[in-house]
Design a protein around this motif. Structure first.
Motif, PDB file in Angstrom:
ATOM      1  N   ARG A   1       0.838  -1.209   0.000  1.00  0.00           N
ATOM      2  CA  ARG A   1       0.000   0.000   0.000  1.00  0.00           C
ATOM      3  C   ARG A   1       0.871   1.257   0.000  1.00  0.00           C
ATOM      4  O   ARG A   1       0.696   2.158  -0.815  1.00  0.00           O
ATOM      5  CB  ARG A   1      -0.893  -0.022   1.239  1.00  0.00           C
ATOM      6  N   GLU A   2       1.861   1.288   0.901  1.00  0.00           N
ATOM      7  CA  GLU A   2       2.736   2.474   0.971  1.00  0.00           C
ATOM      8  C   GLU A   2       3.556   2.621  -0.299  1.00  0.00           C
ATOM      9  O   GLU A   2       3.745   3.724  -0.810  1.00  0.00           O
ATOM     10  CB  GLU A   2       3.668   2.371   2.187  1.00  0.00           C
ATOM     11  N   ALA A   3       4.048   1.477  -0.787  1.00  0.00           N
ATOM     12  CA  ALA A   3       4.883   1.531  -1.996  1.00  0.00           C
ATOM     13  C   ALA A   3       4.084   2.096  -3.167  1.00  0.00           C
ATOM     14  O   ALA A   3       4.582   2.943  -3.920  1.00  0.00           O
ATOM     15  CB  ALA A   3       5.409   0.138  -2.328  1.00  0.00           C
ATOM     16  N   MET A   4       2.849   1.649  -3.282  1.00  0.00           N
ATOM     17  CA  MET A   4       2.027   2.130  -4.394  1.00  0.00           C
ATOM     18  C   MET A   4       1.827   3.647  -4.318  1.00  0.00           C
ATOM     19  O   MET A   4       1.904   4.350  -5.322  1.00  0.00           O
ATOM     20  CB  MET A   4       0.658   1.434  -4.377  1.00  0.00           C
ATOM     21  N   VAL A   5       1.553   4.135  -3.108  1.00  0.00           N
ATOM     22  CA  VAL A   5       1.328   5.576  -2.956  1.00  0.00           C
ATOM     23  C   VAL A   5       2.564   6.332  -3.442  1.00  0.00           C
ATOM     24  O   VAL A   5       2.465   7.267  -4.244  1.00  0.00           O
ATOM     25  CB  VAL A   5       1.007   5.930  -1.482  1.00  0.00           C
ATOM     26  N   HIS A   6       3.743   5.900  -2.989  1.00  0.00           N
ATOM     27  CA  HIS A   6       4.968   6.614  -3.367  1.00  0.00           C
ATOM     28  C   HIS A   6       5.299   6.444  -4.851  1.00  0.00           C
ATOM     29  O   HIS A   6       5.691   7.393  -5.515  1.00  0.00           O
ATOM     30  CB  HIS A   6       6.144   6.123  -2.524  1.00  0.00           C
ATOM     31  N   TRP A   7       5.119   5.227  -5.336  1.00  0.00           N
ATOM     32  CA  TRP A   7       5.523   4.986  -6.725  1.00  0.00           C
ATOM     33  C   TRP A   7       4.553   5.604  -7.723  1.00  0.00           C
ATOM     34  O   TRP A   7       4.979   6.189  -8.711  1.00  0.00           O
ATOM     35  CB  TRP A   7       5.666   3.472  -6.971  1.00  0.00           C
TER      36      TRP A   7
ATOM     37  N   GLY B   1      -3.641  -0.357  -6.522  1.00  0.00           N
ATOM     38  CA  GLY B   1      -2.726   0.677  -6.023  1.00  0.00           C
ATOM     39  C   GLY B   1      -3.254   2.064  -6.332  1.00  0.00           C
ATOM     40  O   GLY B   1      -3.225   2.962  -5.483  1.00  0.00           O
TER      41      GLY B   1
ATOM     42  N   ILE C   1      -5.899   2.992  -4.003  1.00  0.00           N
ATOM     43  CA  ILE C   1      -5.340   3.407  -2.712  1.00  0.00           C
ATOM     44  C   ILE C   1      -4.896   4.867  -2.776  1.00  0.00           C
ATOM     45  O   ILE C   1      -5.181   5.678  -1.907  1.00  0.00           O
ATOM     46  CB  ILE C   1      -4.118   2.528  -2.335  1.00  0.00           C
ATOM     47  N   VAL C   2      -4.191   5.181  -3.872  1.00  0.00           N
ATOM     48  CA  VAL C   2      -3.685   6.547  -4.018  1.00  0.00           C
ATOM     49  C   VAL C   2      -4.833   7.542  -4.050  1.00  0.00           C
ATOM     50  O   VAL C   2      -4.805   8.578  -3.389  1.00  0.00           O
ATOM     51  CB  VAL C   2      -2.827   6.670  -5.299  1.00  0.00           C
TER      52      VAL C   2
ATOM     53  N   ALA D   1       0.896   9.127   2.023  1.00  0.00           N
ATOM     54  CA  ALA D   1       1.318   8.042   2.898  1.00  0.00           C
ATOM     55  C   ALA D   1       2.048   8.616   4.094  1.00  0.00           C
ATOM     56  O   ALA D   1       3.031   9.304   3.949  1.00  0.00           O
ATOM     57  CB  ALA D   1       2.242   7.126   2.129  1.00  0.00           C
TER      58      ALA D   1
ATOM     59  N   ALA E   1       2.553   6.505   6.924  1.00  0.00           N
ATOM     60  CA  ALA E   1       2.783   5.370   7.825  1.00  0.00           C
ATOM     61  C   ALA E   1       4.175   5.458   8.443  1.00  0.00           C
ATOM     62  O   ALA E   1       5.105   5.929   7.805  1.00  0.00           O
ATOM     63  CB  ALA E   1       2.648   4.078   7.041  1.00  0.00           C
TER      64      ALA E   1
ATOM     65  N   PHE F   1       6.895   3.961   8.687  1.00  0.00           N
ATOM     66  CA  PHE F   1       7.757   2.847   8.281  1.00  0.00           C
ATOM     67  C   PHE F   1       9.174   3.049   8.824  1.00  0.00           C
ATOM     68  O   PHE F   1       9.673   4.147   8.933  1.00  0.00           O
ATOM     69  CB  PHE F   1       7.765   2.627   6.769  1.00  0.00           C
TER      70      PHE F   1
ATOM     71  N   PHE G   1      11.535   0.534  -0.756  1.00  0.00           N
ATOM     72  CA  PHE G   1      11.003   0.912  -2.068  1.00  0.00           C
ATOM     73  C   PHE G   1      11.347   2.333  -2.353  1.00  0.00           C
ATOM     74  O   PHE G   1      10.856   3.025  -3.081  1.00  0.00           O
ATOM     75  CB  PHE G   1       9.478   0.689  -2.123  1.00  0.00           C
TER      76      PHE G   1
END
Lengths: 596, 60
Positions: free
Chosen positions: A92-98, B41, B44-45, B51, B53, B55, B60
């Protein structure tokens, strides 16, 4: 031909500009943005590099990104699929950033900087690392070892460089990573990942490597130099907030409380920790366990690197070795590689981590892609922005800060030496700031290395650092061998960049106690007159006054902040600390009586 | 407006390059699942915006 390389969107964002193969400017973004380890698009660093080169982005011949986003994206998708459903949050986080930023780097460069699409190139992450260390080295031929957390898929790569060619012949892939293994222990020991690794290295000498066998359960070192991690102990490949799991904790016990005070029965209890806690004995005993864990992971990391280096030597038969990647900043391991492997000469570039990838990417395009000959050798690290006396004076005048201007260089150096001999702590700001994480005499805090109490004085007044972290000396290159067991010290290039730990000679432990670590080691910066004439003169004058050709040198910053960049940064750090004297080029500012 | 159109054009170009890349890497057998993942994805965006979170280590 002008080529700009950049690194960003992962760890340390940076930019580097080369012109006809010669480095013009290089800087990490954090120095300008004032955000430690800033990983955002390096707008400020790019602007600085272009200004230093006197060009506009549209004039660039090539613009090179230090890794290949699509391959990295592929790794994220595939590794997320492999660990579904545990990887859900990572995905989920990766998708947001990418989907918001990282996939569109090419479009961003085109739109923001006006660089034409066909001029934008991408170099693989470990190839950027390899290029960043081989091309600036003095070697025509060398083995190359790159080790870090992870790039696209690769975590470790080995190969060789010959003339203008860099060839990587072997690689280890995610999730089997020496960098991520070390980071898992960094988190376990209560430090911030990607920031506290050097604290683990500093903590290790306070412990005994009692748990090497346990660490070896996590990593299997093979005869061919490779290694394999038992992923049953880790969670970094699917978790956002944990790098190790319950099985890891069963093996090593509960993790250390983050940012808690660290002291052992042998480390002492510094005054700036305040009064001793009522359960001091118990806490010291607990911390001894964590120091033993730190010593164990450091020992195994060194073994793994020695294993890799020996295998690479067997394969290549070459005398020279170039190292890069975040693990290349492990100066204790670098020292052992030089002493204990058949390699005769070692080169590590000052920005060995991801920031250095910007330089590597630019050099890769020039030499490897275009086949242009090599002329550049990196013999110093001062590639950042310079603030001449006129700018220092303008700042001091504008803000109404009282200062003394000493045009006479000798009088200024005498004054600074007098202060240091007198036990004062001096902020020393001159010339272009350094490339990489070390302060090497242009943005440094200086003090007297002969006084055993100076470590605590500097910590109490300025750095508020953990007491187990050693301070390092700047030492005249031509005198370094008298103080360190480092044959040919003046010619050992990683020592010029403070990237190598060596034993302090026994008879010198008491001479420079403030920069001798608990295990009798030190991390010298050898200062060469040709490269750093003013700093060399300062240390020489200190030697004339005291007989010791070294100064305690620590980075000019407060704890948790990037090293200072501008005269304003330097003054603010000076004013909010207990430093006694600030020297900015030829301007001296003395501490006010009520300053902290 | 022209800037936005140019930016959209660049993104379409990059998306095309990404599809070509997946094809070249012989990941065509994964295209259905990757498309689903990407759509997911994108959802989600669009729903979360950013984001934040906590982490510990971005791989990534």
């Amino acid at each position: 031909m002008d080529i700009l390389g950049i690194s960003c969107y992962y760890h340390d964002a940076a930019a580097a500009l080369i012109r006809d193969g010669e480095l013009i400017a290089a800087a990490e973004e954090e120095r300008f943005s004032r955000l430690k380890h800033d990983s955002g698009f390096p707008t400020h660093a790019i602007r600085f590099c272009l200004e230093a080169g006197g060009i506009d982005a549209r004039d660039l011949d090539y613009f090179v990104f230090y890794e290949k986003p699509f391959i990295k994206f592929e790794r994220i998708l595939l590794s997320s699929l492999q660990t579904v459903p545990r990887s859900w949050r990572v995905f989920r986080e990766a998708m947001v950033h990418w989907l918001l930023d990282k996939l569109w780097i090419k479009g961003l460069v085109r739109n923001e900087l006006g660089v034409e699409a066909e001029k934008i190139l991408f170099c693989e992450h470990h190839l950027s690392h390899a290029a960043s260390t081989f091309y600036p080295s003095p070697f025509q031929e060398a083995a190359i070892l790159t080790v870090d957390g992870v790039g696209e898929w690769t975590t470790t790569a080995a190969g060789y460089g010959r003339g203008t060619e860099v060839t990587l012949t072997k690689e280890l892939r995610f999730p089997h990573s020496l960098g991520l293994l070390y980071s898992a222990f960094t988190a376990y020991l209560g430090f911030q990942v990607n920031e506290g690794e050097y604290k683990v290295m500093g903590m290790a000498p306070y412990g005994e490597p009692k748990y090497v066998d346990k660490v070896r359960k996590l990593i299997d070192l093979k005869e061919d130099g490779s290694f394999w991690l038992d992923m049953d102990y880790f969670s970094y490949h699917y978790s956002l907030d944990k790098t190790f799991n319950r099985r890891f904790e069963e093996l090593f016990g509960p993790p250390r409380t983050p940012e808690s005070y660290f002291f052992t029965p042998s480390s002492g209890y510094p005054s700036y920790f305040g009064a001793k806690p009522p359960d001091y004995e118990e806490k010291a005993r607990q911390n001894q366990h964590y120091a033993d864990v730190a010593a164990s992971i450091q020992t195994v990391t060194e073994e793994a690197l020695l294993n890799l280096a020996r295998a690479l030597h067997r394969e290549t038969g070459l005398a020279n070795l170039c190292i890069a990647g975040g693990v290349g900043l492990n100066s204790v391991a670098n020292g052992r590689i030089l002493r204990e492997t058949p390699f005769e000469r070692l080169f590590v570039q000052p920005a060995a981590g991801d920031g250095g990838g910007a330089l590597g990417a630019a050099l890769w395009a020039y030499h490897s892609l275009l086949g242009k000959p090599r002329t550049f050798r990196m013999e110093h690290a001062c590639w950042g922005q310079e603030y001449p006396d006129s700018e220092v004076r303008a700042f001091l005048e504008e803000t109404g800060i009282p200062y003394t201007y000493l045009e006479d260089e000798e009088a200024l150096i005498d004054r600074v030496v007098e202060a240091i001999v007198d036990g004062q702590v001096v902020g020393w700001f001159q010339g272009r700031f350094e490339w990489g994480p070390r302060a090497l005499g242009n943005r440094s805090i200086l003090a007297d290395p002969r006084r055993a109490d100076m470590k605590e004085i500097v910590n109490t007044k300025i750095k508020f650092r953990e007491p187990y972290r050693p301070f390092a000396p700047s030492i005249l290159a031509e005198r370094a061998e008298e103080y360190f067991d480092l044959p040919g010290a003046a010619e050992v290039l990683p020592a010029r960049f403070m990237l190598l730990v060596a034993p302090v000679r026994e008879d010198k432990h008491e001479v420079i106690p403030a920069v001798t670590h608990v295990d009798g080691s030190g991390r010298p910066q050898t200062v060469v007159a040709d490269q750093s004439p003013r700093y060399h003169r300062l240390i020489s004058r200190f030697e004339e006054a005291t007989g010791v050709p070294a100064l305690l040198n620590t980075s000019f910053n407060l704890r948790g902040e990037p090293i200072v960049t501008t005269p304003a940064n330097a003054y603010n750090t000076f004013a909010s600390s207990g430093m006694d004297l600030l020297v900015m080029n030829h301007h001296l500012v003395e501490a006010k009586p009520n300053q902290p | 407006m022209i800037g936005k159109i140019r930016s959209m054009g660049a993104k379409f170009g990059i998306a095309g390059e990404l599809i070509a890349f997946l094809w070249e890497r012989k990941l065509w057998w994964m295209i259905p699942s990757i498309t689903l993942l990407l759509l997911f994805g994108l959802l989600i965006v669009l729903t979360e915006g950013s984001a934040l979170a906590p982490f510990i280590y971005t791989l990534f």
